[in-house]
Structure formats: C-alpha cells, structure tokens
Motif scaffolding. Structure first.
Motif, mmCIF file in Angstrom:
data_model
loop_
_atom_site.group_PDB
_atom_site.id
_atom_site.type_symbol
_atom_site.label_atom_id
_atom_site.label_comp_id
_atom_site.label_asym_id
_atom_site.label_seq_id
_atom_site.Cartn_x
_atom_site.Cartn_y
_atom_site.Cartn_z
ATOM 1 N N ASP A 14 9.993 11.640 1.839
ATOM 2 C CA ASP A 14 8.825 12.070 2.709
ATOM 3 C C ASP A 14 9.529 13.371 3.580
ATOM 4 O O ASP A 14 9.144 14.132 3.753
ATOM 5 N N TYR A 22 9.166 19.444 -1.440
ATOM 6 C CA TYR A 22 8.126 20.363 -1.355
ATOM 7 C C TYR A 22 8.291 21.909 -2.127
ATOM 8 O O TYR A 22 7.548 22.547 -2.201
ATOM 9 N N PRO A 49 2.667 18.718 -2.022
ATOM 10 C CA PRO A 49 2.080 17.205 -1.518
ATOM 11 C C PRO A 49 0.949 16.571 -2.319
ATOM 12 O O PRO A 49 1.192 15.278 -2.479
ATOM 13 N N GLU A 50 0.113 17.365 -2.855
ATOM 14 C CA GLU A 50 -0.799 16.874 -3.739
ATOM 15 C C GLU A 50 -0.236 16.170 -4.982
ATOM 16 O O GLU A 50 -0.955 15.046 -5.445
ATOM 17 N N GLU A 51 0.693 16.870 -5.617
ATOM 18 C CA GLU A 51 1.167 16.005 -6.866
ATOM 19 C C GLU A 51 2.134 15.008 -6.264
ATOM 20 O O GLU A 51 2.192 13.816 -7.189
ATOM 21 N N LYS A 61 1.406 12.927 -3.806
ATOM 22 C CA LYS A 61 0.509 11.850 -3.817
ATOM 23 C C LYS A 61 -0.152 11.408 -4.973
ATOM 24 O O LYS A 61 -0.516 10.219 -5.165
ATOM 25 N N ARG A 62 -0.389 12.496 -5.915
ATOM 26 C CA ARG A 62 -0.779 11.784 -7.032
ATOM 27 C C ARG A 62 -0.117 10.846 -7.826
ATOM 28 O O ARG A 62 -0.367 9.679 -8.551
ATOM 29 N N GLN A 81 2.355 8.909 -6.386
ATOM 30 C CA GLN A 81 2.382 7.686 -5.729
ATOM 31 C C GLN A 81 1.299 6.878 -5.973
ATOM 32 O O GLN A 81 1.332 5.777 -6.207
ATOM 33 N N ASN A 82 0.089 7.508 -6.098
ATOM 34 C CA ASN A 82 -1.035 6.607 -6.514
ATOM 35 C C ASN A 82 -0.759 6.119 -7.713
ATOM 36 O O ASN A 82 -1.259 4.860 -8.281
ATOM 37 N N ASN A 135 1.610 3.096 -7.437
ATOM 38 C CA ASN A 135 0.832 2.129 -6.913
ATOM 39 C C ASN A 135 -0.175 1.210 -7.695
ATOM 40 O O ASN A 135 -0.368 0.123 -7.442
ATOM 41 N N TYR A 161 11.347 7.221 -6.236
ATOM 42 C CA TYR A 161 10.482 6.431 -5.633
ATOM 43 C C TYR A 161 9.868 5.379 -6.658
ATOM 44 O O TYR A 161 9.659 4.223 -5.996
#
Length: 262
Positions: free
Chosen positions: A57, A62, A67-69, A71-72, A74-75, A78, A163
């Motif tokens: 974080d 970056y 940030p979008e990639e 987040k993609r 991390q999803n 998960n 991560y």
C-alpha cells in the motif's frame, strides 16, 4: 564432516571450532539445536501487516503499475483458494538463457503440478504473444496447470508476488531469483527487516539446475536460521570464506561454534 579445527578466543573465556550443521538444525560441534527458520503465528501476522502497509500500500509500486491493476490483482487473488506456490514467471523463464523461455516455465509448472500443488504464475502480457522464445502452445499448457495473472508489460512483479504469497498463508512458498532488497528497505525498522529476511529464507524456493529431460532441481529449504545467534553460553556464526553477502536462499557450509569455557 565434523569440526576441523579447535581454537581459543583471546581472554580464554571461549573455545571455538569450525563445524557443520545437520539438516535437523543440530550443531555437530556442541550438539545444540539452533534457532528454527519458521516464524511464530504472531511474528507472521506482524510481518504480513507491515509488508501490506509499507510495501503493497505504501511503497513505490505505482511507479511500475497502476492502482487499478493492483486492485484487479487483489480481487483475482481474493477470489481464488490459497495458493501453495507463487511463481515469478518471467524471472523463472529467464533462469536458463540457452533454453526457450516458455519451455523453462512449462517445465517448472509441469513438475510442480504433478505434486497436486495449487500454483499461481505471475507474468506479463507479452508472454502470451508468439515469439521465438515464447510459444503460444506452451503457454496454453502452463495455463491449464496453474492459475495465471498477466500484468501490463510496464508492471513490476514483486508487489504482486509478495501479496499473493502472504495472502495465501504461512505454508505458501514462492519462486524467484529476486532478492527483494528494495522491499526489505521499505520496512520501518531492523526487527521487521530481520523477520522479512527470515520469512524469505523459509519460503523462497530456488531453482539450482535443469537437467536433460526437463528435470528441475530445487534448493532444499532449511529448517533452521542461518544468521549469527547465541544461547548465552554458546554462539553459532555462519562462516563465509569468500567474505561476500550470501543470497537469502544460499546455505552456509561452514559455521564457527563458540562455547563458554567451564
């Protein structure tokens, strides 16, 4: 294989000998068992929280991704069950320069998948295009045997690898030759950096050779720590004869065992 030379330390309070450590972690010189490589559950959660906060974080990732990639990704993680091994695909593929990169990656994935391990391969989008060193049919075979995430070509893999490995739990290992010194430097203090190095030693699988017939050989992960340590009346010091810093996955062959004279 035991001690080779006994010596006295000036002041006559200690006696020492060069020795080796068995796979169990027992010193052949004094019989003591040295510190385990494994983190306690509390140490693991402490380290995971620090890496997530300071590297994932709060680091400089970056500059190499968006940030979008992130987040993609991390999803993506998960929404998958925990992985057993996370593979830095581009790093692994380039380990044997004379071999075709997609073939090396396929060899590694195929060998590990036979052990019924849940695998994640991290790669870049260019790896999916047909080149002389990247064959589409081989990459399709990789994708059938492992979960795969292909980031933009400008992205840096390390934050993704950290991560996914930490999110999967303390059992999860990772494969890369990267030493991750930059990420260790992002951590706030010596204690956290020390835990990171210890975690890295206990979780980083190193590929040491690739034999004809595509057999991959991995460096055995030790059960004991390989840093200077003391029990009060003894010291164990890894001895690097060439005086260069060891990689996190390299094993010292010789140790200096010091014991207080009685």
């Amino acid at each position: 294989m035991g001690s080779c030379k006994k010596q006295c330390v000036p002041g006559e309070q200690w006696k020492g000998q060069f020795t080796t450590i068995q796979k169990s972690g027992q010193c052949l010189g004094c019989g003591k068992t040295i510190e385990s490589i494994y983190l306690s559950p509390e140490e693991y959660e402490f380290l995971k929280e620090n890496i997530m906060r300071n590297v994932i974080d709060g680091g400089d990732q970056y500059k190499k991704t968006t940030p979008e990639e992130l987040k993609r990704f991390q999803n993506f993680v998960n929404n998958h069950p925990p992985f057993d091994i996370v593979i830095d695909g581009l790093n692994v593929a380039k380990m044997f320069p004379k071999a075709r990169e997609s073939q090396v990656l396929l060899d590694v994935v195929s060998q590990l998948s036979k052990q019924n391990l849940r695998l994640l391969v991290l790669g870049r989008k260019h790896m999916l295009k047909q080149y002389s060193r990247w064959r589409k049919d081989e990459m399709e075979k990789v994708q059938k045997q492992a979960s795969c995430f292909f980031a933009d070509d400008i992205s840096k893999d390390d934050p993704f690898l950290l991560y996914a490995t930490l999110h999967s739990g303390n059992h999860c290992k990772f494969i890369t030759k990267d030493l991750m010194r930059d990420h260790k430097a992002c951590l706030p203090d010596a204690k956290t950096q020390r835990l990171f190095f210890k975690w890295q030693q206990g979780h980083q699988l190193a590929i040491i050779s690739r034999f004809p017939g595509s057999k991959i050989s991995f460096q055995h992960i030790l059960s004991y720590d390989t840093v200077v340590q003391t029990t009060g009346d003894s010291w164990h010091i890894p001895f690097d004869e060439d005086l260069v810093e060891r990689y996190s996955y390299e094993v010292p062959n010789k140790w200096l065992c010091l014991r207080r004279k009685t």
